[in-house]
Design a protein around this motif. Sequence first.
Motif, short mmCIF file in Angstrom:
data_model
loop_
_atom_site.label_atom_id
_atom_site.label_comp_id
_atom_site.label_asym_id
_atom_site.label_seq_id
_atom_site.Cartn_x
_atom_site.Cartn_y
_atom_site.Cartn_z
N MET A 106 37.31 36.72 43.87
CA MET A 106 37.57 36.14 42.63
C MET A 106 38.07 34.66 42.24
SD MET A 106 38.11 37.59 39.09
CE MET A 106 39.04 38.56 38.90
N GLY A 107 38.95 34.34 43.49
CA GLY A 107 39.27 32.98 43.52
C GLY A 107 38.00 32.17 43.89
N LEU A 108 37.46 32.68 45.04
CA LEU A 108 36.51 31.70 45.42
C LEU A 108 35.38 31.65 44.34
CD1 LEU A 108 35.88 32.80 49.15
CD2 LEU A 108 36.90 30.87 48.37
N ALA A 109 35.29 32.74 43.69
CA ALA A 109 34.06 32.36 42.68
C ALA A 109 34.53 31.64 41.55
CB ALA A 109 33.74 33.79 42.19
N ILE A 110 35.53 31.66 41.09
CA ILE A 110 36.04 30.65 40.11
C ILE A 110 36.01 29.18 40.52
CG2 ILE A 110 38.33 29.94 38.66
CD1 ILE A 110 38.76 33.05 38.44
N LEU A 111 36.43 29.01 41.80
CA LEU A 111 36.14 27.58 42.21
C LEU A 111 34.89 27.15 42.35
CD1 LEU A 111 38.86 27.47 45.13
CD2 LEU A 111 38.97 26.65 42.80
N LEU A 112 34.02 28.21 43.00
CA LEU A 112 32.55 27.82 43.03
C LEU A 112 31.98 27.76 41.64
CD1 LEU A 112 31.54 29.75 46.10
CD2 LEU A 112 31.59 27.46 46.21
N HIS A 113 32.54 28.28 40.73
CA HIS A 113 31.68 28.23 39.37
C HIS A 113 31.78 26.86 38.45
CE1 HIS A 113 29.58 29.89 35.92
NE2 HIS A 113 30.84 29.75 35.17
N ARG A 114 32.84 26.02 39.01
CA ARG A 114 32.94 24.70 38.53
C ARG A 114 31.64 23.77 38.94
NH1 ARG A 114 37.98 23.02 37.33
NH2 ARG A 114 39.65 24.72 37.41
#
Lengths: 500, 300
Positions: free
Chosen positions: A269-277
């Motif tokens: 979840m952490g990585l996905a949120i960062l990568l979603h920006r």
Amino acid sequence: MENENFLRKNLPAILWIAVIASIYFILSSLITPFSEGITLNTEIVIERLKEIGSFLFGILGGLAIIEIYFFQIFFRQPINSTANIITRVIQVALGLLTFTIIIYFFNLTDLIKLGDGPISSFINTPFDIFTSLQKSLISAKIATKNSGTMIAGIIISLGVLALYAVIQFISKPRSSRVGLAYLLILPAFIGVLFLIIYPFLFEIKLAFSNASLGTQATKNAEYGLIFGWENLKALFTGSVAKDAKFLEVFWRTILWTGINVTFHTLGGMGLAILLHRPLRFKGLYRTLLVIPWAIPGTIAAMALRNEFDSRYGLFNILLGNLNTWLTTVSQNTVNIVGIGNGFAWLAATIGPVSWKQDPFWAFVSVLIANIWLGIPFMSVIILGGLQSISQEYYEAAEIDGASRWQQFRNITLPLLRPVLTPAIILGVVWTFNKFDIIYLITQGGPQEKTDILVSSMYKAAFQFYRYGFTAMFALVIFAILFVFTLIYLKVSGGLKSATE
Amino acid sequence: MSTNPISRFFRWFFYRSRGDSPFKTILIHATLIASCIIAVYPALRVVTISLRPNDTLLTTDLRIIPENATLDNYKEVLFGDPEKNRQSDFFLWIWNSFSVVAVTSIISVILAAISAYAFSRFRFPGREAGLVFLLTTQMIPAGMLLLPLFIMIAKLKMINTSLGLIIAYAVTSVPLTIWTLKGYYDTIPVDLEEAALIDGASRLTVFTKIILPLSTPALAIAFLFSFMGGWSEYLVARVVLQKNEIFTWPLGIFTFAQQFTVSWGQFAAASVLIAIPVMALFLYSSKWLISGLTLGSVKG
């Protein structure tokens, strides 16, 4: 003109053939000077191709024969009553033949024991005929020892096809609404029957037996409810593999599953949120981050296994360096009250760890490995979920003055649910069953302190040869998973959407 | 608009979104770079070790390109070592793995392509039971049926043959492939087929002329899934295959990995040689793989 068209049409194919051929020749000319050192040679390749080819030929031929049988049942109608009788007689006879073959197979693999009675000789008749046909073919020099089975099989199949031709001749077509569906399903159905249902029945039977190495697996094994009870009792009171007890291993499995899935989900979840920006180099980050998932799991596990070596492994080198650094810092800051002591304490606590001997650290090592391997998958799944959430929700929330945390709580999480729920639940089931990492890194050791249920079961079967016990063990694990699956289906409504 | 290249670079790098401050952007980049290092470094270590010369195999050095880097390990893994009179099994293992996994995948894709169509388009007695059954098989651990399968394969005298392993792999591969393809067929509109049926085409023509060509990408995904599932499998192969000449590569390179001090370099070289094509294929096809995951249910 025609020539030109032909050329144009087939140019890609010709080019492909040319490319493949040139690759082959370049590779073979490169390898030839070294061919003495390579054990693979053309003979082995041809041998394997023959083996697999005849296997596929046999399977496809057998399936074709069964398909035609059912095709005639569904789509052909006898023209008159005499034809009807002939057709049904042939069909019943063929059905009986199939039935005896199945029973023969059961007997061969010890699912049922026929003994030496008249039934057994009846069941064996088709095979006796088959073997005698094979033998006569070989003695008549029509077939060699290797091709005997195949040629005999072809002859029998031709006979069956002749019978089909008779039925075809004395019948007329008719239509069937569901016939085609069953014909289409049949091959997969037979496959599943042979590959899943049969082994499952066999497992249940084994669970109520005392099969072990001493009884030569199923050969001299005895069956009965009492053995089932004893296996069950041994499972819950005795040791599951060598020393470990069921409950201990069970709790460890829960811990293993819980910790892994939590870290996978949070990390993903952490990585996905960062990568979603919107971000520079996003594509590069994404590619690099999926690498642990892309590496073949076996290789990753074996590589990490060596990295947990106490002297030359990566983790202890890093911990050792950290320890040296902390020691220097603590020596330099020894005069500063508080901080100096703190660093001294850290230097004394943090240092190389015996990953292989200490049960706790061994368990941590397999956890590290599995978490490292599993995060990319989760982050890719969650990223897909995030991308499907419309940006408009966030814009509206921003206008209403919602903070980032509120947006996450009230928009992202609820809208991620359809992706997150199945991913987490399936993650639980896989992690529960996934023991290749454990087996490759610690082999369950030291003293089976890193075993989970499935790896204990594997050991009980293939290291300690407790077959009956293992079968019962497998059934218990299956029951646990079954309950979990039911809950999953209830929660996700997967059953309804699947069959709709 | 300043033309100063440095400030242009800054503007390019910190292109603003939802008002993130530069500090925050740097923090995010730092986090991602750290995660990337954690993700990549252990993998890179394997490359490092494969390049180490044999006498400095065991060191506490952390550099990525080792001192006196050599390709000796690769040479020995690929072509054996004539001086030590040692032959290389590497190609043999690859061939064993490939033949088993390719055949398994072909069989399961063929079986699934046909039966998934029936599950997707026909309504017949037993359909729901079949689907629920397929769904349940995805929850059963592969290891659970291993014991009866092992005994069955042994009774059929298929231990130590590739056929035995093909049977064992088909157990997990067939239901999964059916499930994936059924999910894909469901997304193809029925209208196409109905139009063709009204024009007088038979069901079989519809299937071969419309459905199969339309689902080529899904068939490729299903093949790839099934291939990837078996390609690096270790535990089942270990039970079914016990002779060196029939080993698949995971069994083969485990013999390297076990002799940690002796052949760590060879293990690393073999790993790199195997992993690079697989990773290239994976990264190349990851877009479709991920869409394939959401096709049916999710299964790794």
